[in-house]
Design an enzyme around this catalytic site. Structure first.
Site, short mmCIF file in Angstrom:
data_model
loop_
_atom_site.label_atom_id
_atom_site.label_comp_id
_atom_site.label_asym_id
_atom_site.label_seq_id
_atom_site.Cartn_x
_atom_site.Cartn_y
_atom_site.Cartn_z
N CYS A 75 -1.04 -7.63 -0.17
CA CYS A 75 -1.06 -6.37 0.57
C CYS A 75 0.19 -6.21 1.44
CB CYS A 75 -2.29 -6.28 1.47
SG CYS A 75 -3.86 -6.51 0.60
N ASP A 83 0.81 -1.21 0.00
CA ASP A 83 0.00 0.00 0.00
C ASP A 83 0.84 1.27 0.00
OD1 ASP A 83 -2.30 -1.43 -0.06
OD2 ASP A 83 -2.68 -1.33 2.09
N HIS A 104 -9.54 -1.75 -2.72
CA HIS A 104 -8.39 -1.92 -3.60
C HIS A 104 -8.67 -2.95 -4.69
CE1 HIS A 104 -5.51 -0.56 -0.13
NE2 HIS A 104 -6.37 0.37 -0.50
N ASP A 127 -6.63 -4.96 -6.00
CA ASP A 127 -5.93 -6.24 -5.79
C ASP A 127 -6.73 -7.19 -4.91
OD1 ASP A 127 -5.55 -5.18 -3.25
OD2 ASP A 127 -3.39 -5.53 -3.21
#
Length: 671
Positions: free
Chosen positions: A653, A359, A480, A482
């Site tokens: 992440c 991040d 997000h 992802d």
């Protein structure tokens, strides 16, 4: 051939410097006395003359010709002068064919002047490339390239990005700049009062600086020694408070080397193009400014920041060490060692408890014909990891760039789990050889949706070479991209597969379990309160939440198919269930989200889902293996349940990967 107007003066000697390749245009009627009816021209052998209306002359003309209102004399020379004022031209004016009134005389000093750059992009500064003053994309394009000097050669305790310093303190810094060479040929000195001036516009001065090399002389070996001994001998020539500056004329056949430094990446208010001009100035009279009589121009384009997709070879893996992720680190280390890669651990003194490596940063690179290096893009999220990219990554040949936004503007969508890039694709005949950037935003009709901050979006769009795609990700609590998509390499089709999280695929797995008599098999064995397959399938409210999630993913599926030119065969659905947080009306993964994986070549580090077990084997893991292993991929399932999943993140992440750059050079794109 460029053209320049020149005025002769009847009864006087005019002296001027002629730049080889120019054409001097003299309106003879404007300098002739009123009673003139005829004229003749005489010049030395190295001066070529032509009369318009067109009459060819040799070295001279002795027969008077009629003088008209628009009679023009064209003057050119082919070679540089050895001494000043050595070439002569005279125009004789007549009242009749036999009555001479007088002369206008011109003394010429011919010089060769060329401001040169690597316009053909082969890493060498060629002489007077005809395309140096423009920029064109494509394999048959042209135009010089400039890197932003965003790494740090500093050896001081206080680190800074190199372009923040207006001095060159280490010779190695020159590698990050583009060479520009002033080539001249002519007499030892220019006639009195003439000078060369390098200049830029105020707008370009915000984006570029120019230094010059004081060293001159014939011996390149001696120059090399001099460079090593005198690192600071590179005076700055142009910067934002100095838009123009005289540069020395070295005399004879000489080269003066400049180093051009990029200061800014392309952005909303900067298209990346920079013009640098060199002018020859001619004196008028004392106390009056000189005027330009010749200008040469070169154009640079600043190299864009380029992201690297999962299909490029990994080089280094980054993870954080925090108080509760020891087992996760152990598994990651084993995966990285098996992949024969380097693992860099960011320890707690630097991460201060922030475990979300993905991040905080996104890795990319910049590229030019003579040099390339990685550049980290620092997210404006600015949490406890905020010092890591600057303090630990920035260094020699490792650049840094960020975009600043106010705290009020920044949301979870500004973390770079929400910034991905596809592998290379071709869409409706348009080629994207560097892939396309993917970001998550709010749904178009959302009134209070979260979006990636404008300064970051503007930056990404301005790079041009990886045209962004906006997906709908605000339906997720973290938000997000992802969390529901990733790419893995494949040996066939487009050389990759798009992986999408799919509640429908998960329900299919669970219904098959139930149909085969395994409805009592339970999720989360040994991890948290267990829940059976039957309980999941019988929960209508939970089913409704996943119908919502599937509809959001399907929206993005259709966008990705259109924008990346994908067929259904290019997409693999991984079984993942979600739950909606009532107070937010946004979703999180119900069990570890297997799409949120790390891709290390053919080795995948996948969040361990802790799904129902049959005969001692997790059926979710088995399903994923059956989907991915036929592509030659190796699936390693990593326990991130307590250290990441329960904190609303997963393997991807909590990790990051620096990858090799593309072999394709960005300037060869067809735009």
């Amino acid at each position: 051939m460029s053209s320049r107007s020149l005025r002769l003066e009847f009864g006087h000697v005019v002296r001027t410097v002629y730049v080889v390749g120019q054409e001097l245009r003299v309106n003879l009627n404007s300098c002739a006395p009123v009673q003139s009816k005829f004229f003749s021209v005489k010049c030395t052998d190295n001066v070529q003359c032509q009369i318009l209306p067109k009459v060819q002359y040799g070295a001279s003309s002795v027969n008077p010709l009629p003088l008209g209102k628009n009679t023009v004399l064209l003057i050119s020379m082919n070679t540089a002068s050895a001494v000043a004022n050595e070439s002569k031209l005279s125009v004789k004016f007549y009242a009749s064919k036999t009555e001479v009134i007088g002369n206008a005389v011109l003394h010429l000093t011919a010089v060769e002047i060329s401001l040169d750059v690597d316009a053909d992009r082969d890493g060498k500064v060629e002489r007077n490339n005809p395309n140096k003053a423009s920029w064109k994309w494509g394999p048959n394009g042209h135009g010089a390239i400039l890197l932003v000097n965003c790494d740090s050669e500093s050896t001081y305790s206080y680190k800074q990005v190199d372009h923040e310093d207006n001095e060159i303190t280490k010779v190695s810094d020159l590698n990050d700049m583009s060479k520009m060479i002033l080539r001249t040929n002519g007499p030892k000195t220019l006639p009195d009062g003439y000078k060369l001036c390098l200049h830029i516009t105020q707008a370009d001065a915000e984006c570029v600086r120019v230094f010059r090399n004081k060293v001159s002389g014939p011996s390149s070996a001696l120059k090399s020694i001099y460079l090593k001994l005198f690192e600071k001998d590179y005076p700055i020539v142009l910067h934002k408070r100095k838009l123009g500056n005289e540069v020395p004329y070295l005399g004879g056949n000489a080269e003066l080397v400049f180093y051009v430094e990029g200061l800014r990446f392309p952005d909303k208010d900067f298209d990346g193009l920079i013009n640098i001009n060199l002018s020859l100035l001619e004196p008028i009279t004392e106390g009056i400014p000189e005027t330009p009589i010749f200008t040469d121009k070169v154009v640079f384009r600043v190299a864009p920041w380029i992201m690297t997709p999962n299909t490029l070879n990994p080089v280094v893996v980054f993870v954080c060490s925090v108080s509760d992720n020891h087992e996760f680190l152990k598994s990651m280390k084993e995966l990285v060692e098996r992949s024969r890669l380097k693992l860099k651990v960011c320890y707690q003194y630097m991460n201060r408890g922030d475990r979300w490596m993905q991040d905080e940063i996104e890795f990319g690179y910049i590229d030019s014909p003579h040099h390339k290096f990685p550049v980290v893009l620092d997210s404006p999220r600015d949490r406890e990891l905020q010092d890591f990219p600057y303090e630990e990554l920035l260094g020699p040949d490792f650049g840094y760039v960020t975009r600043h936004a106010s705290k009020e503007e920044v949301s979870s969508l500004d973390s770079f789990g929400n910034l991905e890039v596809s592998p290379p694709v071709t869409v409706n005949g348009k080629n994207y050889p560097l892939g396309r950037i993917i970001i998550g935003v709010a749904f178009p009709t959302a009134e209070n949706g979260r979006n990636m901050t404008k300064v970051v979006q503007d930056f990404l769009w301005a790079q041009k070479v990886q045209e962004p795609i906006a997906l709908y990700s605000d339906w997720l609590a973290v938000g997000h991209v992802d969390e529901f998509m990733t790419f893995v390499p494949a040996p066939d089709r487009k050389k990759f597969r798009l992986l999408l999280a799919s509640p429908d695929a998960a329900y299919k797995v669970f219904r098959n379990l139930q149909a085969n008599g395994h409805g009592t098999a339970k999720m989360f064995p040994g991890k948290r309160e267990e829940v059976s397959v039957d309980e999941i399938l019988n929960n209508e409210g939970f089913r409704g939440e996943n119908v919502f999630v599937q509809s959001c993913i399907d929206w993005n599926r259709d966008v990705l198919k259109k924008e990346l030119g994908l067929d259904e065969e290019d997409i693999i659905d991984l079984p993942v269930l979600f739950k909606v947080i009532p107070e937010e009306a946004r979703a999180v993964a119900f069990y570890p989200d297997m799409v949120n994986m790390i891709v290390l070549g053919k080795n995948l580090g996948i969040p361990k889902p802790f799904g129902p077990e049959v005969n001692g084997s997790c059926v979710l893991e088995a399903e994923v293996r059956s989907l991915l292993e036929p592509l030659g991929l190796n699936c390693t399932f990593i326990d991130d349940f307590a250290s990441y999943h329960q904190k609303l993140g997963e393997v991807h992440c909590g990790s990051n990967v620096r990858r090799e750059p593309f072999a394709f050079r960005w300037w060869n794109m067809e735009l």
